[in-house]
Design an enzyme around this catalytic site. Structure first.
Site, PDB file in Angstrom:
ATOM      1  N   HIS A 148    -105.550 -67.975  16.825  1.00 58.04           N
ATOM      2  CA  HIS A 148    -104.494 -68.674  16.093  1.00 58.04           C
ATOM      3  C   HIS A 148    -104.444 -70.104  16.622  1.00 58.04           C
ATOM      4  O   HIS A 148    -104.756 -70.343  17.793  1.00 58.04           O
ATOM      5  CB  HIS A 148    -103.116 -68.052  16.338  1.00 58.04           C
ATOM      6  CG  HIS A 148    -102.955 -66.652  15.849  1.00 58.04           C
ATOM      7  ND1 HIS A 148    -103.099 -65.569  16.677  1.00 58.04           N
ATOM      8  CD2 HIS A 148    -102.639 -66.160  14.621  1.00 58.04           C
ATOM      9  CE1 HIS A 148    -102.862 -64.461  15.989  1.00 58.04           C
ATOM     10  NE2 HIS A 148    -102.585 -64.790  14.743  1.00 58.04           N
ATOM     11  N   ASP A 164    -102.470 -70.190  19.753  1.00 58.74           N
ATOM     12  CA  ASP A 164    -103.029 -69.553  20.941  1.00 58.74           C
ATOM     13  C   ASP A 164    -103.615 -70.619  21.871  1.00 58.74           C
ATOM     14  O   ASP A 164    -103.637 -70.445  23.089  1.00 58.74           O
ATOM     15  CB  ASP A 164    -104.162 -68.581  20.568  1.00 58.74           C
ATOM     16  CG  ASP A 164    -103.684 -67.390  19.764  1.00 58.74           C
ATOM     17  OD1 ASP A 164    -102.528 -66.986  19.944  1.00 58.74           O
ATOM     18  OD2 ASP A 164    -104.474 -66.873  18.949  1.00 58.74           O
TER      19      ASP A 164
END
Length: 394
Positions: free
Chosen positions: A58, A61
């Protein structure tokens, strides 16, 4: 029986993990974190060291919302160096459209047009990052796309808003000449009470409504746990995606049926069911990304996190070996041949409609009672033979 080392992963397996799996700290709705953080860069390096072919991420992340341009560039530079040094590749990217409170009522389907516009902008930025890292796929999991209060949202309008976003983003990828496809990840519920596009069938039907130029670049990445949350059969759901030519990626894990999203390691709840998923991929020569999207048990420390990574890949490889054993087992093959035997003259009678084919089919005199008596379907024996093979006694 194969040696222990033969279950080691190789690049041809195309095994990948979401970095969020390794970064998971054991938090759940009823308890706080149970292990120290592992950042995205350490996660990627650790996956490479354990033989993973690829990773997924993501946007958040890797860096938080609002990160400065300098921080983004520095982190991307460090990540690309790890990729060069280890050979691991970025296979898929996605956008976190579910964690920040701004998405509390959805992203593409929010009632607020400013939130919808922000969501599309956020995805464009994440697509740019994914393309820079060489990702071949971009995932869409609609974690907040849904409702608890049906009066609040018109699902017809919501479908249109979702469609408009995907059509726009497909065009953005084509305009930038990114070599990237999209996938939709279905899920029936959680975190929303009811989520849009809850199953493979729903996602495939939705894809068929996209602009014609975009339909071929959008597929699905079903997840075992999400399918079992709805009480459905992952073997059948994956098969529907394969038959439609829309299975672009696997998301592998395990789950006890009709419960909250457990995100268990692959094969930890139902080995026989996972065997059939692997068999489907072997029999139909699936050569796409096999990504594990699950979490280590909350009881684990960092060593346990890496045990979890190795466990997932090893289980898949063992089941793959069992598939080859089953496909070559003389008793199983002979029994299947007997079960599937039939008069080949009747194959394809209605494959393509013509008036002549319709007349021919209508003119055949069938005796249903005789048909019912004429086939021996030894499914009990077939199922037991497979069970014994999986248990290692055959």
């Amino acid at each position: 029986m194969s040696s222990m080392s033969s279950y080691a992963p190789s690049a041809s397996d195309k095994f990948a993990f979401g970095v969020w799996c390794v970064m998971n700290r054991g938090r759940d709705p009823f308890g706080d974190v149970t292990r120290r953080p592992i950042d995205a860069l350490k996660a990627v390096r650790g996956l490479a060291e354990r033989g993973a072919w690829g990773f997924e991420f993501h946007d958040n992340d890797i860096f938080p919302i609002g990160a400065s341009a300098a921080r983004v560039r520095r982190t991307m530079s460090e990540l690309k160096k790890i990729m060069r040094d280890t050979g691991i590749r970025c296979c898929s990217g996605t956008t976190n459209l579910f964690y920040h409170p701004v998405f509390k009522d959805g992203a593409f389907t929010s009632n607020d047009p400013k939130v919808r516009a922000y969501a599309v902008q956020k995805v464009m930025n994440a697509i740019d990052l994914a393309a820079e890292l060489g990702a071949q796929n971009f995932l869409f999991w609609g974690g907040r796309e849904g409702a608890e209060v049906d009066f609040a949202k018109d699902p017809v309008v919501s479908a249109k808003r979702f469609r408009d976003a995907l059509n726009f983003l497909c065009a953005y990828v084509r305009q930038n000449r990114y070599a990237m496809t999209f996938t939709i990840e279905p899920k029936p519920n959680e975190p929303r009470g009811d989520m849009y596009l809850p199953s493979v069938g729903n996602a495939l039907a939705f894809i068929a409504t996209l602009d014609k130029a975009n339909q071929k670049m959008v597929g699905v990445n079903p997840e075992v746990a999400h399918i079992k949350m709805a009480g459905l059969n992952p073997y059948h759901e994956f098969a529907q995606a394969i038959e439609a030519g829309r299975l672009f990626e696997l998301h592998l894990n395990d789950q006890k049926p009709v419960r909250y999203d457990q995100d268990l390691a692959f094969g930890s709840a139902d080995l026989k069911e996972c065997f059939f998923i692997v068999k489907l991929m072997v029999d139909h020569r699936f050569d796409g990304i096999k990504a594990f999207d699950c979490h280590p048990y909350r009881t684990e420390d960092e060593d346990g996190v890496w045990d979890f990574v190795e466990r997932n890949m090893r289980t898949y490889k063992i089941l793959e070996e069992k598939v080859h054993e089953a496909n070559q087992n003389r008793e199983l093959c002979a029994l299947l041949e007997e079960i599937r035997a039939g008069d080949k003259a009747f194959d394809g009678l209605y494959r393509r409609f013509t008036p002549a084919a319709a007349r021919k089919l209508k003119g055949i005199r069938f005796d249903p009672d005789r048909l019912a008596r004429g086939r021996k379907l030894a499914y009990e024996k077939l199922d037991q033979l497979l069970t014994e093979l999986l248990l290692g006694v055959r």
